[in-house]
Design an enzyme around this catalytic site. Structure first.
Site: not given
Ligand code: WQD
Length: 337
Positions: A37, A125, A150, A154
């Protein structure tokens, strides 16, 4: 009343929480090593809230720096946001993740014990529930079956905090399990700023809408969900931030460890988010289907009833609000660069 120390205070969730605490009349101290940040965020938090919080540039694992903070301010509670958080990177650099994330939690607990600070709110998380838990996730389900280093950091920190609270009856620990925070402050002054190619869905969508990337890759369209794409519980970061205010009030009146899901209780698929973004902003998001991303679960969302019953908190903002605020922030962030 003393101050609330926010580690990771200039990060995405930390900065929004700082704003909500300041607006509620609480004093905060921001601590961040600026590894993910910028110092300018502290000033923008002050501009939104109408008063400037102190900012300390330091690593949350640095015990000397932490002692300095506890000597300089009367810290009555710690909200610990700081940590490495990239799921994919954590598989490639597990030792860095365990060292960084566990060290900061331990340093904070040791420093708090030295200064008699008894309240610890932790950024956990929904990833700690893992694939064996049925949806919606409830706080009393067995956790720990995480799919990445990761996620395991947590879960391990949750366990460390539970043990610390069990050994010291005066300690109050609140574990907040976040679902998928997106959106940005409605002022457009603060938001999420991923470095490099975004891993997460919403920052990727806003960069496609801004013309920075040609199209979104939708990871998988053959999941057992209503349209074949993954379902998640997206929550506006301002709602999430207000959940911390409620948790602080709870921690003041309780002892021991309590766990709360911070989610909306409702899931949306990737395609539903893409469609909502187009409708809310007028910006089309070109996409194509791509292979599944390793480690993704088909569907998860919160049972959000405990936070509502016990904390009196629930998420208020809609998916359209999340899309509009993410888009406003993307446009502002571009102007700043
Ligand atoms: C959401 C959906 C992807 C990108 C992760 C961590 C969690 C938390 C938040 C934080 C999924 C799909 C994503 C792209 C896509 N961590 N997607 N194309 O995986 O639920 O959670 O981030 O610090 O602990 O696991 O979030 O936003 O990465 O994905 O299709 O380019 O969007 O496959 O289904 P996720 P996300």
């Amino acid at each position: 009343m003393g101050s609330v120390l926010l580690t990771g205070g200039t990060g995405f969730i930390g900065s929004h929480t700082a704003v909500e605490l300041l607006l509620a009349g609480r004093d905060v101290v921001l601590l961040d090593d600026l590894s993910n940040s910028e110092a300018g965020v502290a000033e923008r938090i002050g501009r939104i809230a109408g008063r400037q919080p102190p900012f300390v540039r330091a690593d949350a694992a640095d015990r000397r720096a932490l002692r300095r903070v506890f000597l300089d301010w009367d810290i009555e509670a710690v909200v610990h946001f700081a940590g490495f958080k990239a799921v994919g990177e954590s598989a490639a650099r597990p030792l860095a993740y365990y060292r960084n994330n566990l060290d900061s939690a331990l340093s904070l607990l040791e420093t708090m014990a030295e200064f008699g600070c008894r309240r610890f709110i932790f950024s956990s998380s929904a990833t700690v529930y893992g694939e064996r838990c049925p949806v919606p996730y409830r706080e009393d389900m067995p956790a720990g079956d995480c799919s990445s280093p990761y996620g395991r950091t947590k879960y391990m920190i949750e366990e460390i905090l539970k043990d610390a609270a069990a050994a010291d009856g005066s300690l109050s620990v609140v574990l907040l399990r976040y679902f998928n925070p997106i959106g940005a402050h409605e002022s457009g002054l603060i938001g999420e700023k991923p470095s490099g190619i975004p891993n997460n869905l919403m920052p990727y969508i806003t960069q496609v809408a801004a013309g920075l990337r040609p199209r979104l890759n939708v990871f998988g369209n053959d999941y057992p969900t209503r349209d074949g794409t993954c379902v998640r519980d997206y929550i506006h970061v301002t709602d999430l931030a207000r959940g911390h205010l409620a948790a602080l009030g709870f921690a003041e009146a309780h002892r021991g460890t309590e766990i709360f899901n911070l989610g909306t209780g409702r899931g949306f698929s990737v395609l539903e988010v893409v469609r909502a973004f187009g409708e809310a902003t007028g910006q089309p998001v070109p996409f194509e289907f791509a292979p599944r991303r390793p480690g993704d679960l088909p569907e998860f969302y919160a049972d959000a009833s405990k936070a509502e019953a016990v904390l009196g908190w629930r998420a208020e903002k809609s998916l359209a609000d999340m899309c509009r605020d993410s888009w406003r922030w993307q446009q502002n962030a571009l102007k700043q660069d």
